[in-house]
Each structure stands twice: as structure tokens, then as C-alpha cells.
Design an enzyme around this catalytic site. Structure first.
Site, short mmCIF file in Angstrom:
data_model
loop_
_atom_site.label_atom_id
_atom_site.label_comp_id
_atom_site.label_asym_id
_atom_site.label_seq_id
_atom_site.Cartn_x
_atom_site.Cartn_y
_atom_site.Cartn_z
N ASP A 82 105.95 -39.75 -9.81
CA ASP A 82 105.28 -38.53 -10.27
C ASP A 82 104.50 -38.78 -11.56
OD1 ASP A 82 104.96 -35.55 -10.25
OD2 ASP A 82 106.07 -35.73 -12.13
N GLU B 22 101.29 -40.72 -7.58
CA GLU B 22 100.57 -39.47 -7.77
C GLU B 22 99.71 -39.68 -9.01
OE1 GLU B 22 100.44 -35.04 -9.26
OE2 GLU B 22 101.91 -36.46 -9.99
#
Length: 561
Positions: free
Chosen positions: A242, A295
């Protein structure tokens, strides 16, 4: 406790402890304050708001997914289809006001994914976290599956069962930051141990969290060992890292004067970049058959390039540019779409520069951004047609696919982590028809190799016509080995009974999928037969099709070469 030499590692032996015993560390800081801390390496925690660590033996579980574990490596070697269902376990299904357990969710999710044609699920972070509203992105237990849904052994059953049913499991993993809760990592021994002492490097202004000090070997080892833990002890098939962009840049989310440049005067976080490379090197060395996903929302070069070629070493990257451009286009009224066709075509300029996933994720249906179907323009019929068009467009574009739960049933409200997906919508025909469309689209994708064989290679895609802005129509070929699919998208509600497309040397053509079918709540403008047109010299010049409104039409085509 006693220190093990000069390593900074401390140990304590307490005889007679049993599984389930609760404990914390009491630490006297150099300032003389007492802190009560959870164990950063704990394998289980009490259910929030309690925070004690719990002893647990992970080796008691007997795994039954040996066949899956042996076979999953071929995905990295061969061309493969990938449709990812992004799930928040606490709100996919609930038992009234209570969470469902890992074991119950495993059975229901496996059945659902098989029915709907998803190859993998991606779980929003299930590492222990204190705040439900963080969705798991503010982690306090980097080695512990959250106790909200059961024990670590229950989670092992969850992964095991999905594997037995042929579904891969990807976890969101959060090494970018950690919360400031006093019981956890923050100033663990009274000093800045895991985080930077300088807030210009150690404080995240967007999320009010601490940033890890990636330059400390102990911190890097703590995080990489966490990644290895999930891959080893929990049999996870992939880690989606993330907020990679926030790790790569020292000025991420900061104004001038709020950050410190690197030793070369630049804004790249050299320590974080080295950590990411080291992470990818180690996890692929130990688990060559798993995926790592980034991401990453910027144009940082080489995210999925190999370490040997100076890349970061990820297997796949979320294509955030494709997502933003596509949703911006679909939110426009069809009257104005002719002026914005470049939003659809721009991503093909860089589509093969990285190995991409095309995400329609949870981030796009929260914070007053509206649900996917609510983003669509037009009346109710057009909204449903646009959503079918959006998803079929996603499936036909180069790259792997990701969809957040709830879109497939046309949920009208934004996602709320406190509520179950409104499954009751399926009592209404239009929502049930939409779900069937998503199911059929996924299974169609799996059956047609041309849609995924050359996902990361320009050989798999060829424009036919992207210039018909007046009608908001684009067409292209998806190509596999000796297989061709001709894809046409009509982005307006206009029905054109005779639409010519220049497509030379067609030997045969047959429509094999149409998102406008009546069983999907479409208008039923399907192509029962396609006319192949020739010039006066009998050279085949193109085809004439029936252009369905707000629809994707896919044709199997063969050529005379």
C-alpha cells in the site's frame, strides 16, 4: 529481561506459559516513564479496544492445500488470466451487528468467487489494527491476523479452504506508516525506535501517522520478516504494498520547507527505495511463486522492472492513471464525451511500459466519491448500461483486472465499512441481471486467451479506429496466438443500425459477446449476422455492424493473409 550481547535484542524466559496467555511489556524509558506495550511480534491480540498480546502456536494447523501450492508457480511462468475481487471481510457479509468468522467467510467467499469467475481475492488489511474506520490501513500487529473474525488458526483455515477451491489470496500489506497509539510501535522504548526522530521524515501529514525509518537495518528486517511471515505461515499468494508513492518521495503530501532533500538534493527517498528493492529481492528469493503488487500513483520509472535492470522488482503495478482517466470519462454526459475521447486512448501510450493491473478499487467508492453505478451519467437504464460498458471495457483492455465488492450488484450508496453489502438489491431484476452480466463477462474473459495471453506485450493489442470522436466509438483487436477478438465500444446511447468499420481481409466474423443483451437489462441490439464489405476488386475492406447503445460488442474474427 536481559540483553543478548550488544545486538539490542532482549530476551525473557517464563516457564509454564500456555496457548492463550495474555501479556504485555512494561518498559521504563530513559526519562523514567513507564510504558505498557504490546509485543510487535505477537501472533494474536485481544479484540479491540483491548490491546494485550496473546500466545499462539501457528504450527498446530494441518494444511491441505499442497496441490495449490505446487501449481501456483506456473502463473509467473505462463500467460494467465487474473480477475481479482477486492474484499473487506468486515462488510462483505455480517451476522446482524456482529462480524462473520474467517471459517464461515471462507466457505461463502470461495463459492461466490467460483460462481462469479474471480481467480483471486484481495483482502483489505487483516493485520491487527485498533480502528475499524481505518479499514486496516493503520496496523499495530504486523504478524497477527485481526481477532475480529477469529483466531490465527481460523485464518489459516480461510486461506486453506480458498486454495482448495482454486482461489488465490492476496493481502494488502502496509509498510508505509503506522499509527501513533501509545500501546504499539510509537516511541516503543521512549525513543524514536521504529520511526524517524525528525518529523519532516518521520511524520505523515496525510494520515497523522509515523513513517518507518527504513535506513535502520532492524526496522527493515522487522518489516521484511513480516512479509515472509504471511507468505510462509499463512500461505499467502501475493502482497499488495500500500501507498508506495508515499514511500518513494520525501515531499509526498508536504509543502516546501516541510521536508528534507536526499544527499543528492533530490526528493526521492533513497532509503525507502533501497528497502523496497531489498523486500522484493528477499521475498522472491524465498517464495519465487508469489506476486508482489505496487499501489503506486505516480510515473516513477521501473516499478515492475527487474532489480537487475534497476527497477523496483514488483510483479504488477496498479494503473492509477487508467483508473482516473476512465472514471473521469464515464462521469461525463454522453453529449460531451466526444470532446474527451483522449481520456480513453492516452493510457495505451504507456500500457506496456509496466506490468499493469487495472483497478476499480475501494478508494473510488468512499469519501463522497459515490458508488460506481452512481458515478455513471444518465437515467437509471443508462447508468446500468454504462456500468456494464465500464466493466466490459476494463476486461477488454490490456492488463489484469481488479474490482471492489458491491459493484457487481450495483450498490447505490458509497461503501460503508460498518454495513454489509446490500445483497437485498438482488431481489430486483435489474440488479440480478447486472450480477449475471459480471459473472458472464468474467467467464468469457477466462475462455478467450486473446484477452490475457499478451497482456504485457504490444503484440496483444492493435488499434482499428480511435478517431470516431463524433460518435464516441472506439475499436481494436485483442490478439492471442492465432486468435483474434475484435472489440467495439459505443459510449453513447445512440443506436446505429448500420455502422461501417474499416477492417481489411476479414475471412469470417461472429459476435460472441454483447453487453446490451436483454438478459442483462439491455435493449437487445445484438448482431445476429455481420456483413463483410468488399470494394469493386473484391478486396474485403471492412464490416458493417449494428451499433448497440452504451455497449461493448466483441466479435471472433479470422483474417485472410
Amino acid at each position: 529481561m536481559r540483553m543478548m550481547g550488544s545486538s539490542g535484542v532482549w530476551e525473557l524466559f517464563v516457564p509454564g506459559l500456555k496457548q492463550g496467555e495474555k501479556y504485555k511489556f512494561e518498559i521504563r524509558t530513559c526519562q523514567g516513564h513507564l510504558k505498557l506495550k504490546s509485543d510487535p511480534y505477537a501472533l494474536q491480540f485481544e479484540l479491540r479496544p483491548k490491546t494485550a498480546s496473546i500466545l499462539f502456536d501457528l504450527d498446530l494447523y494441518c494444511w491441505g492445500d499442497q496441490e495449490w501450492m505446487q501449481e501456483r508457480g506456473r502463473l509467473l511462468k505462463d500467460a494467465f488470466p487474473m480477475t481479482i475481487y477486492e474484499v473487506h471481510l468486515g462488510s462483505w457479509k455480517r451476522d446482524g451487528d456482529h462480524f462473520c468468522g474467517y471459517r464461515e467467510l471462507a466457505i461463502e467467499l470461495a463459492n461466490y468467487c467460483k460462481e462469479m469467475g474471480f481467480t483471486h481475492i484481495e483482502l483489505l488489511p487483516i493485520a491487527e489494527h485498533p480502528l475499524d474506520e481505518s479499514w486496516g490501513y493503520e496496523v499495530t500487529g504486523f504478524y497477527a491476523a485481526t481477532s475480529r473474525y477469529g483466531t490465527p488458526q481460523d485464518f489459516q483455515f480461510f486461506v486453506d479452504h480458498l486454495h482448495k477451491e482454486g482461489i488465490g489470496v492476496i493481502l494488502d500489506w502496509v509498510p508505509a506508516h503506522f499509527p501513533m497509539d501509545d500501546f504499539s510501535l510509537a516511541q516503543f522504548d521512549g525513543s524514536y525506535l521504529y520511526e524517524h526522530s525528525d518529523p519532516r521524515k518521520g511524520f505523515h501529514p496525510h494520515w497523522n501517522t509515523h513513517i518507518f525509518n527504513y535506513g535502520r537495518f532492524e526496522v527493515a528486517n522487522f518489516l521484511i520478516a513480516s512479509a515472509l511471515f504471511w507468505l510462509d505461515k499463512m500461505h499467502i499468494d501475493g502482497l499488495r504494498v500500500d501507498a508506495v508513492a508515499s514511500m518513494l518521495y520525501l515531499d509526498y503530501g508536504r509543502k516546501p520547507g516541510e521536508w528534507i532533500s536526499n544527499k543528492y538534493g533530490g526528493h526521492e527517498n533513497l532509503e525507502a527505495i533501497e528497502f523496497i528493492k531489498h523486500f522484493n529481492s528477499i521475498v522472491h528469493q524465498h517464495f519465487y511463486h508469489i506476486f508482489t503488487f505496487a499501489e503506486e500513483s505516480t510515473a516513477f520509472t521501473g516499478v515492475t522492472h527487474s532489480l537487475e535492470w534497476g527497477g523496483l522488482g514488483f510483479d504488477l503495478k496498479w494503473n492509477m492513471g487508467w483508473m482516473h482517466d476512465t472514471l473521469r470519462f464515464f462521469q461525463k454526459n454522453s453529449v460531451y464525451r466526444s470532446y474527451h475521447q483522449n481520456d480513453l486512448t492516452f493510457s495505451l501510450i504507456y500500457a506496456f511500459s509496466e506490468r499493469f493491473i487495472l483497478p476499480l478499487s475501494h478508494d473510488e467508492v468512499v469519501h463522497e466519491k459515490a458508488s460506481l453505478i452512481s458515478k455513471m451519467s444518465g437515467d437509471d437504464w443508462q447508468k446500468f448500461a454504462n456500468l456494464r460498458l465500464l466493466y466490459s471495457y476494463q476486461v477488454c483492455q490490456p492488463g489484469k483486472k481488479l474490482l471492489f465488492m458491491g459493484a457487481e450488484i450495483g450498490m447505490w450508496n458509497e461503501w460503508n465499512c460498518k454495513e454489509e453489502i446490500p445483497w437485498g438489491l438482488l431481489q430486483y431484476d435489474r440488479h440480478a441481471m447486472l450480477k449475471n452480466f459480471f459473472k458472464d463477462m468474467n467467464h468469457f474473459y477466462h475462455l478467450h486467451q486473446a484477452l490475457w495471453e499478451f497482456d504485457f506485450d504490444h503484440r496483444g493489442f492493435e488499434w482499428i479506429d480511435f478517431s470516431d470522436c463524433q460518435n464516441s466509438v472506439i475499436s481494436y483487436l485483442r490478439k492471442g496466438t492465432n486468435r483474434y477478438l475484435f472489440v467495439v465500444h459505443n459510449f453513447t446511447p445512440s443506436f446505429v443500425p448500420q455502422y461501417f468499420i474499416r477492417l481489411p481481409n476479414v475471412a469470417s466474423i461472429e459476435e460472441v459477446f454483447n453487453s446490451d443483451r436483454e438478459e442483462y437489462w439491455g435493449s437487445g441490439k445484438i448482431n445476429g449476422g455481420v456483413k463483410i464489405l468488399s470494394d469493386p476488386n473484391q478486396r474485403r475492406t471492412g464490416v458493417q455492424i449494428q451499433l448497440a447503445p452504451l455497449a461493448t460488442m466483441i466479435f471472433e474474427v479470422q483474417f485472410v493473409f
